[in-house]
Design an enzyme around this catalytic site. Structure first.
Site, PDB file in Angstrom:
ATOM      1  N   SER A 201       0.828  -1.202   0.000  1.00 36.79           N
ATOM      2  CA  SER A 201       0.000   0.000   0.000  1.00 36.79           C
ATOM      3  C   SER A 201       0.861   1.250   0.000  1.00 36.79           C
ATOM      4  CB  SER A 201      -0.901   0.009   1.242  1.00 36.79           C
ATOM      5  OG  SER A 201      -1.521   1.269   1.425  1.00 36.79           O
TER       6      SER A 201
ATOM      7  N   TYR B 194      -2.257  -0.277   9.985  1.00 36.32           N
ATOM      8  CA  TYR B 194      -2.470  -0.819   8.650  1.00 36.32           C
ATOM      9  C   TYR B 194      -1.191  -0.673   7.822  1.00 36.32           C
ATOM     10  CZ  TYR B 194      -3.941  -1.016   3.772  1.00 36.32           C
ATOM     11  OH  TYR B 194      -4.029  -1.313   2.436  1.00 36.32           O
TER      12      TYR B 194
END
Length: 335
Positions: A127, A152
């Site tokens: 990501s 995350y």
């Protein structure tokens, strides 16, 4: 070829599965259809894949090792694309354990399953969030990513480190893709385009964080899928130019690569909202708010490495991509 796609009922996984099937590959989908967002949308995506004769599906979670192993045994894949994960920056502040279960324990199970089956290639989702507190733009894969601002992001950086370990120790070819703000038809309801569209059509105010002044490298789903397929087809080997005295996070003496996959054209959020308003034919009532914890002010993908190695060239401007999203939304959620 035979490809196992985890997260096949998800936004990117669904589109990737469609693309692979269209070119003649056999696709085995694996997804738990959890309730992080409305499972009915996931079921609707899946319903479009299941009639295809070259598509099979098993329901399960990455952290459920027996279920994942059974999917590998049933599909006998040559290559794997791991897109299943617990997504979301903000939700990681509320439920951090979900990220450890799916993104750490689950990814270890994927690596182990690939290792013991001598997999040709594992492509996995990282990501743009890994850039965290970095302020140097555009973000390049050679940059340090040691300052995550959410769990995350930390879990995705951990995936890259775990993948490198398996590439180094066991010769497992792995490629990580750092996705930048993907949008388009069949998108995720927890992301801005979906949230904004729903509220604007309902006449409700939209929450615009950082007063709309942050930028995002919004990337249309078709461009993303093109990059994933090109990456899947290019199995990495050891980088002959890798220098252990001057290491780069992007490659290794092992069969390992990490790439940015984005549009390379960041757009200010207020501009994105303007385009959305034009496509909807309605003005938004904006509730301007400060930056949320865990968010970053700007993202901008340097995609030179992916373009150099695979010929990746994103080509969809937001005016076209947003229009396609709005057309899909109105058809899927008729007023």
């Amino acid at each position: 070829m035979r490809v196992l796609v985890t997260g096949a009922a998800g936004f990117i996984g669904y589109h990737l599965s469609e693309r692979l099937l269209a070119r003649g590959d056999e696709v085995f989908g694996f997804d738990n259809l959890n309730a992080y967002y409305d499972p009915r949308l996931k079921e609707a995506r899946l319903a479009r894949l299941t009639p295809h004769p070259n598509f099979r599906f098993a329901r399960g979670s990455l952290e459920d090792r027996p279920a994942l192993e059974a999917a590998f045994d049933a599909s006998q894949p040559q290559r794997v694309v791991n897109l299943a994960a617990q997504p979301g920056v903000r939700y990681s502040l509320e439920n951090p354990r979900a990220y450890i279960d799916s993104n750490i324990v689950g990814f270890l199970n994927v690596l182990e399953a690939c290792r013991h089956r001598s997999m040709e290639h594992l492509v996995y989702a990282s990501s743009s969030s890994v850039y965290g507190a970095n302020r140097k733009l555009p973000f390049a894969v050679e940059d340090s990513v040691d300052h995550p601002t959410s769990l995350y992001a930390a879990s995705k950086k951990a995936n890259e480190l775990m993948a490198h370990t398996y590439s180094h120790l066991f010769g497992l070819p792995t490629t990580g893709l750092r996705f930048f703000t993907v949008y388009g038809p069949w998108g995720r309801p927890d992301m801005a385009p979906f949230l904004f569209t729903k509220k604007i059509l309902a006449g409700e105010p939209i929450d615009v964080f950082n007063h709309g002044r942050h930028t995002r490298d919004f990337t249309y789903i078709d461009d993303i899928v093109e990059g994933v397929v090109r990456t899947l087809d290019r199995v990495p080997g050891p980088d002959p130019h890798y220098d252990p005295r001057d290491p780069t996070p992007a490659s290794s003496s092992a069969p390992y690569r990490v790439y940015n996959i984005g549009n390379h054209q960041p757009v200010e959020l207020l501009r994105y909202i303007e385009v959305l308003e034009d496509c909807l034919g309605r003005k938004a009532e904006k509730r301007l708010l400060p930056m949320q914890p865990g968010d970053v002010p700007d993202t901008h993908a340097d995609v030179q490495a992916l373009s150099r190695d695979t010929g990746y060239l994103p080509s969809t401007p937001i005016e076209i991509g947003v229009r396609r999203f709005v057309d899909w939304y109105r058809a899927f959620y008729p007023a």
